[in-house]
Write an enzyme that holds these catalytic residues in place. Structure first.
Site, PDB file in Angstrom:
ATOM      1  N   HIS A 122       0.886  -1.190   0.000  1.00  0.00           N
ATOM      2  CA  HIS A 122       0.000   0.000   0.000  1.00  0.00           C
ATOM      3  C   HIS A 122       0.912   1.226   0.000  1.00  0.00           C
ATOM      4  CE1 HIS A 122      -3.502   2.349   0.607  1.00  0.00           C
ATOM      5  NE2 HIS A 122      -3.830   2.030   1.853  1.00  0.00           N
ATOM      6  N   HIS A 138      -1.614  -2.381  -9.820  1.00  0.00           N
ATOM      7  CA  HIS A 138      -2.588  -1.811  -8.903  1.00  0.00           C
ATOM      8  C   HIS A 138      -3.784  -2.725  -8.819  1.00  0.00           C
ATOM      9  CE1 HIS A 138      -5.231   1.073  -6.938  1.00  0.00           C
ATOM     10  NE2 HIS A 138      -4.127   1.674  -6.571  1.00  0.00           N
ATOM     11  N   ASP A 157       2.972   5.618  -6.792  1.00  0.00           N
ATOM     12  CA  ASP A 157       4.153   5.542  -5.930  1.00  0.00           C
ATOM     13  C   ASP A 157       5.449   5.555  -6.706  1.00  0.00           C
ATOM     14  OD1 ASP A 157       2.877   5.485  -3.466  1.00  0.00           O
ATOM     15  OD2 ASP A 157       2.277   3.426  -3.814  1.00  0.00           O
TER      16      ASP A 157
HETATM   17  N1  CMC Z   1       5.785  -6.994 -10.383  1.00  0.00           N
HETATM   18  C1  CMC Z   1       5.693  -8.217 -10.975  1.00  0.00           C
HETATM   19  N2  CMC Z   1       4.558  -8.929 -11.062  1.00  0.00           N
HETATM   20  C2  CMC Z   1       3.452  -8.400 -10.505  1.00  0.00           C
HETATM   21  C3  CMC Z   1       3.478  -7.129  -9.878  1.00  0.00           C
HETATM   22  C4  CMC Z   1       4.692  -6.444  -9.833  1.00  0.00           C
HETATM   23  N3  CMC Z   1       4.755  -5.222  -9.246  1.00  0.00           N
HETATM   24  N4  CMC Z   1       2.233  -6.847  -9.408  1.00  0.00           N
HETATM   25  C5  CMC Z   1       1.456  -7.894  -9.743  1.00  0.00           C
HETATM   26  N5  CMC Z   1       2.189  -8.835 -10.402  1.00  0.00           N
HETATM   27  C6  CMC Z   1       1.680 -10.078 -10.975  1.00  0.00           C
HETATM   28  C7  CMC Z   1       1.422 -11.119  -9.895  1.00  0.00           C
HETATM   29  O1  CMC Z   1       2.552 -11.938  -9.677  1.00  0.00           O
HETATM   30  C8  CMC Z   1       0.238 -11.869 -10.460  1.00  0.00           C
HETATM   31  O2  CMC Z   1       0.741 -12.788 -11.408  1.00  0.00           O
HETATM   32  P1  CMC Z   1      -0.003 -14.210 -11.633  1.00  0.00           P
HETATM   33  O3  CMC Z   1      -1.378 -13.878 -12.121  1.00  0.00           O
HETATM   34  O4  CMC Z   1       0.845 -14.902 -12.649  1.00  0.00           O
HETATM   35  O5  CMC Z   1      -0.010 -14.895 -10.300  1.00  0.00           O
HETATM   36  C9  CMC Z   1      -0.553 -10.800 -11.215  1.00  0.00           C
HETATM   37  O6  CMC Z   1       0.406  -9.803 -11.555  1.00  0.00           O
HETATM   38  C10 CMC Z   1      -1.685 -10.187 -10.395  1.00  0.00           C
HETATM   39  O7  CMC Z   1      -1.147  -9.761  -9.156  1.00  0.00           O
HETATM   40  P2  CMC Z   1      -1.987  -9.742  -7.794  1.00  0.00           P
HETATM   41  O8  CMC Z   1      -1.041  -9.773  -6.643  1.00  0.00           O
HETATM   42  O9  CMC Z   1      -3.058 -10.778  -7.848  1.00  0.00           O
HETATM   43  O10 CMC Z   1      -2.669  -8.327  -7.895  1.00  0.00           O
HETATM   44  P3  CMC Z   1      -3.313  -7.526  -6.707  1.00  0.00           P
HETATM   45  O11 CMC Z   1      -4.386  -6.734  -7.304  1.00  0.00           O
HETATM   46  O12 CMC Z   1      -3.659  -8.425  -5.577  1.00  0.00           O
HETATM   47  O13 CMC Z   1      -2.092  -6.620  -6.202  1.00  0.00           O
HETATM   48  C11 CMC Z   1      -0.594  -4.821  -5.918  1.00  0.00           C
HETATM   49  C12 CMC Z   1      -1.943  -5.292  -6.498  1.00  0.00           C
HETATM   50  C13 CMC Z   1      -0.516  -3.298  -6.031  1.00  0.00           C
HETATM   51  C14 CMC Z   1      -0.502  -5.200  -4.417  1.00  0.00           C
HETATM   52  C15 CMC Z   1       0.553  -5.484  -6.724  1.00  0.00           C
HETATM   53  O14 CMC Z   1       0.482  -5.107  -8.086  1.00  0.00           O
HETATM   54  C16 CMC Z   1       1.932  -5.156  -6.157  1.00  0.00           C
HETATM   55  O15 CMC Z   1       2.391  -5.838  -5.234  1.00  0.00           O
HETATM   56  N6  CMC Z   1       2.622  -4.096  -6.698  1.00  0.00           N
HETATM   57  C17 CMC Z   1       3.872  -3.647  -6.155  1.00  0.00           C
HETATM   58  C18 CMC Z   1       3.614  -2.818  -4.920  1.00  0.00           C
HETATM   59  C19 CMC Z   1       3.070  -1.457  -5.247  1.00  0.00           C
HETATM   60  O16 CMC Z   1       3.591  -0.753  -6.114  1.00  0.00           O
HETATM   61  N7  CMC Z   1       2.029  -1.049  -4.488  1.00  0.00           N
HETATM   62  C20 CMC Z   1       1.457   0.308  -4.598  1.00  0.00           C
HETATM   63  C21 CMC Z   1       0.039   0.297  -5.065  1.00  0.00           C
HETATM   64  S1  CMC Z   1      -0.493   1.939  -5.543  1.00  0.00           S
HETATM   65  C22 CMC Z   1      -0.584   2.842  -4.086  1.00  0.00           C
HETATM   66  C23 CMC Z   1      -1.725   2.491  -3.202  1.00  0.00           C
HETATM   67  O17 CMC Z   1      -2.878   2.637  -3.654  1.00  0.00           O
HETATM   68  O18 CMC Z   1      -1.468   2.159  -2.046  1.00  0.00           O
END
Ligand code: CMC
Length: 429
Positions: free
Chosen positions: A266, A307, A365
């Site tokens: 987050h 995201h 971010d």
């Molecule tokens: N790098 C590489 N792969 C990724 C990333 C990433 N940053 N983010 C998601 N994926 C992949 C993930 O491995 C999954 O692959 P698969 O379908 O093969 O298992 C797929 O994309 C979907 O990911 P998810 O974890 O199911 O997606 P989510 O909606 O639960 O997570 C997230 C969203 C923001 C937590 C995630 O994209 C992440 O960890 N990003 C990096 C951290 C980040 O930048 N967070 C800030 C978010 S914006 C500010 C806020 O609103 O707080």
């Protein structure tokens, strides 16, 4: 409301269950599953991926189209034509203020910037190397011990004063947590400055010299606050609502929100972005890290990408990308090696099949981290700055909930533990 109904047919059950469907002004319809408990059943939705937890009129997001509206106004227009405190007014009261209303609001907020002098002593209880978010969780929660006249959540005036105090004091406490870490004297706020200027003054000013604040940096700071002001039912806002649903006081609820924001998935992501850029260290190592991000057996993720809601682009990131270019130009940081890594990563993510398929775009971010670094804000303060900007969103949602009808938040579970069994005395185990 709508006349539409969902009909749920469950194996082994003779009669189908009818569930009402509600329509909002924008966005998908929602199915009211509240009646399911009467049939001995719950819904199951870990991570609340398809659950609307409340009704709200504050912010609307269309993740597919990259739309973010506050009270109906697009974020791009607010970032371009408004400022942080005006956007705070909009989020809190639902309409843009006229000239007098704005002046009065700004004056009232700025009148609350100082913290109780006794609160200053709290800081000496922390280790010098404490993470500033740890200090924020503690000190903001402790405001409840100082401002007893804004704890009556049933009283509208009391809630308003709590909102003014929180919006006004967050930058002061944030800057104090930084000054404490570097051993410099705390700077008192200067209410003749704008909200963002005052923050920079308290962060970088010293009592022995007049503060010099660059208007370009103050504008970038204000934009960062504005772009973080609200984001509907994200993890920290939902935490604030959940804490508030038990009747907890506003300062305690915002402290809970700060704790939820801290995590790297987050608000902690902006700090994680810079740590990652540092770890990559050189453009020549980018491919190695990108390969790791794609490797299913490696938990590494590219911080600042992806995201939960935005699956096209993050409109806040678009605005900040332009602001980043302005700030870097002003500060002459164009050749910074970390920025070269950031630019290359951005390029890869926008063209690489893995990132395109999974709709992983640079998020807010990614760019805020770059701007904050250029301004000279230490990495450990990045998430604190997110918290300062987001305070108004938390308060607006808390106020919306408390002033309407609400029940204590109490999710249910799918229990997969042991069935009931008899206790075994110690000598028989
Ligand atoms: N790098 C590489 N792969 C990724 C990333 C990433 N940053 N983010 C998601 N994926 C992949 C993930 O491995 C999954 O692959 P698969 O379908 O093969 O298992 C797929 O994309 C979907 O990911 P998810 O974890 O199911 O997606 P989510 O909606 O639960 O997570 C997230 C969203 C923001 C937590 C995630 O994209 C992440 O960890 N990003 C990096 C951290 C980040 O930048 N967070 C800030 C978010 S914006 C500010 C806020 O609103 O707080």
């Amino acid at each position: 409301m709508s006349d539409k109904k969902a009909t749920l047919k469950i194996d082994g059950m003779d009669e189908a269950i009818e569930l009402p469907i509600y329509s909002g002004t924008l966005g998908p319809d929602v199915i009211d599953v509240g009646g399911l408990t009467g049939h001995g059943m719950f819904t199951y939705d870990p991570g609340f991926v398809s659950t609307a937890s409340c009704e709200s009129q504050i912010t609307y997001i269309d993740g597919g189209k990259g739309v973010l509206l506050h009270r109906g106004y697009p974020i791009e227009q607010l970032a371009e034509q408004s400022d942080y405190l005006e956007t705070c007014y909009l989020l809190l009261y639902g309409e843009l203020p006229n000239k007098e209303e704005k002046e009065k609001f700004v004056g009232t907020v700025m009148n609350h910037t100082m913290v109780h002098e006794q609160l200053v002593q709290f800081f000496s209880g922390f280790r010098r190397d404490s993470h500033p978010m740890a200090i924020m969780c503690g000190v903001v929660g402790a405001l409840s011990a100082f401002y007893h006249d804004s704890l009556d959540i049933a009283d509208d005036d009391s809630r308003q004063v709590a909102a003014f105090r929180l919006i006004a004091k967050m930058p002061t406490i944030a800057a104090m947590s930084y000054k404490f870490s570097i051993g410099q004297p705390f700077m008192y706020p200067d209410n003749s400055l704008s909200y963002a200027e005052n923050f920079l003054h308290m962060m970088f000013g010293v009592p022995c010299e007049p503060s010099k604040i660059s208007p370009v940096l103050a504008k970038a700071m204000d934009r960062i606050f504005l772009l973080h002001a609200d984001h509907e039912q994200n993890a920290s806002t939902s935490t604030v609502r959940l804490a508030g649903s038990s009747g907890a006081n506003p300062f305690a609820c915002i402290a809970a929100g700060i704790a939820a924001l801290w995590g790297p998935s987050h608000g902690g992501a902006n700090e994680a972005v810079l740590k990652m850029l540092d770890e990559i260290g050189d453009v020549s190592r980018i491919d190695e890290f990108v390969a790791r991000a794609k490797d299913k057996d490696d938990p590494f993720r590219l911080m600042g990408f992806g995201h939960r809601v935005y699956k096209n682009f993050d409109p806040r990131a678009k605005v900040l990308k332009e602001a980043a270019d302005e700030v870097l130009e002003e500060l002459g940081h164009k050749d910074d090696p970390l920025l070269a890594i950031a630019k290359r990563l951005e390029e890869i993510a926008l063209h690489d099949e893995y990132f395109i398929d999974k709709k992983l775009y640079p998020n807010v971010d990614f760019y805020s981290g770059i701007i904050l670094k250029a301004i000279g804000i230490p990495t450990s303060m990045f998430t604190v700055i997110f918290a300062v900007g987001r305070t108004v969103g938390w308060i607006a949602h808390w106020h919306e909930m408390i002033s309407g009808s609400y029940r204590i938040g109490r999710p249910r579970q799918l229990y997969t533990g042991q069935p009931q069994r008899e206790f075994i005395p110690l000598d028989k185990r």
